[in-house]
Design a protein around this motif. Structure first.
Motif, PDB file in Angstrom:
ATOM      1  N   GLU A  58       2.403   3.652   3.188  1.00 53.47           N
ATOM      2  CA  GLU A  58       3.179   2.782   2.291  1.00 53.47           C
ATOM      3  C   GLU A  58       3.282   1.366   2.849  1.00 53.47           C
ATOM      4  O   GLU A  58       3.143   0.384   2.110  1.00 53.47           O
ATOM      5  CB  GLU A  58       4.588   3.356   2.089  1.00 53.47           C
ATOM      6  CG  GLU A  58       4.619   4.603   1.243  1.00 53.47           C
ATOM      7  CD  GLU A  58       6.010   5.228   1.196  1.00 53.47           C
ATOM      8  OE1 GLU A  58       6.992   4.541   1.567  1.00 53.47           O
ATOM      9  OE2 GLU A  58       6.111   6.393   0.788  1.00 53.47           O
ATOM     10  N   ILE A  61      -0.033  -0.483   2.531  1.00 50.72           N
ATOM     11  CA  ILE A  61      -0.259  -0.900   1.144  1.00 50.72           C
ATOM     12  C   ILE A  61       0.516  -2.179   0.850  1.00 50.72           C
ATOM     13  O   ILE A  61       0.005  -3.083   0.174  1.00 50.72           O
ATOM     14  CB  ILE A  61       0.095   0.243   0.168  1.00 50.72           C
ATOM     15  CG1 ILE A  61      -0.940   1.359   0.296  1.00 50.72           C
ATOM     16  CG2 ILE A  61       0.194  -0.265  -1.263  1.00 50.72           C
ATOM     17  CD1 ILE A  61      -0.578   2.644  -0.424  1.00 50.72           C
ATOM     18  N   GLN A  64      -1.341  -4.922   2.448  1.00 54.53           N
ATOM     19  CA  GLN A  64      -2.565  -5.185   1.700  1.00 54.53           C
ATOM     20  C   GLN A  64      -2.307  -6.162   0.558  1.00 54.53           C
ATOM     21  O   GLN A  64      -3.149  -7.003   0.248  1.00 54.53           O
ATOM     22  CB  GLN A  64      -3.122  -3.856   1.159  1.00 54.53           C
ATOM     23  CG  GLN A  64      -4.436  -3.996   0.425  1.00 54.53           C
ATOM     24  CD  GLN A  64      -4.848  -2.671  -0.187  1.00 54.53           C
ATOM     25  OE1 GLN A  64      -4.025  -1.940  -0.740  1.00 54.53           O
ATOM     26  NE2 GLN A  64      -6.125  -2.353  -0.057  1.00 54.53           N
ATOM     27  N   LYS A  65      -1.139  -6.063  -0.062  1.00 55.78           N
ATOM     28  CA  LYS A  65      -0.793  -6.975  -1.154  1.00 55.78           C
ATOM     29  C   LYS A  65      -0.628  -8.402  -0.654  1.00 55.78           C
ATOM     30  O   LYS A  65      -0.858  -9.360  -1.392  1.00 55.78           O
ATOM     31  CB  LYS A  65       0.500  -6.510  -1.840  1.00 55.78           C
ATOM     32  CG  LYS A  65       0.345  -5.202  -2.573  1.00 55.78           C
ATOM     33  CD  LYS A  65       1.684  -4.715  -3.110  1.00 55.78           C
ATOM     34  CE  LYS A  65       1.528  -3.351  -3.764  1.00 55.78           C
ATOM     35  NZ  LYS A  65       2.820  -2.809  -4.190  1.00 55.78           N
TER      36      LYS A  65
END
Length: 105
Positions: A58, A61, A64-65
């Motif tokens: 999580e 992720i 990554q954004k």
């Protein structure tokens, strides 16, 4: 600790005792270490790896954004793969030189 085993269906494993061996088979210290590892896994290490791995996934992720450098993220438990690319996100499965470098977390 080195440990090996040969496992198959009983129809295949009908050899005379001693007619087949393993390079890493039968080491009593390795066998005891394997049993201790299995006990630890059964006492909650698998669930812990799943829980902590989910948290890490999580968080990756979310990163990554924020960072285009981070490409594909995948994994199971605590074994994670994060691919990066100097040129930004690339499609999963593209040519190696276009995907950039992959690392194992």
């Amino acid at each position: 600790m080195p440990l090996g085993a040969t496992v198959s269906q009983s129809e295949v494993m009908d050899w005379v005792p001693g007619s087949h061996a393993s390079t890493f088979g039968g080491n009593p210290i390795s066998c005891r270490a394997a049993l201790a590892t299995i006990e630890l896994l059964e006492e909650g290490l698998i669930e812990n790896a799943s829980r902590i791995g989910g948290y890490i996934l999580e968080e990756l992720i979310q990163l990554q954004k924020e960072f285009e450098l981070i490409g594909d993220i995948r994994g199971k438990g605590l074994m994670m793969v994060l691919s990066s690319s100097e040129t930004g996100r690339q499609r999963k499965g593209g040519p190696r030189e276009k995907r950039g470098h992959s690392g194992l977390f």
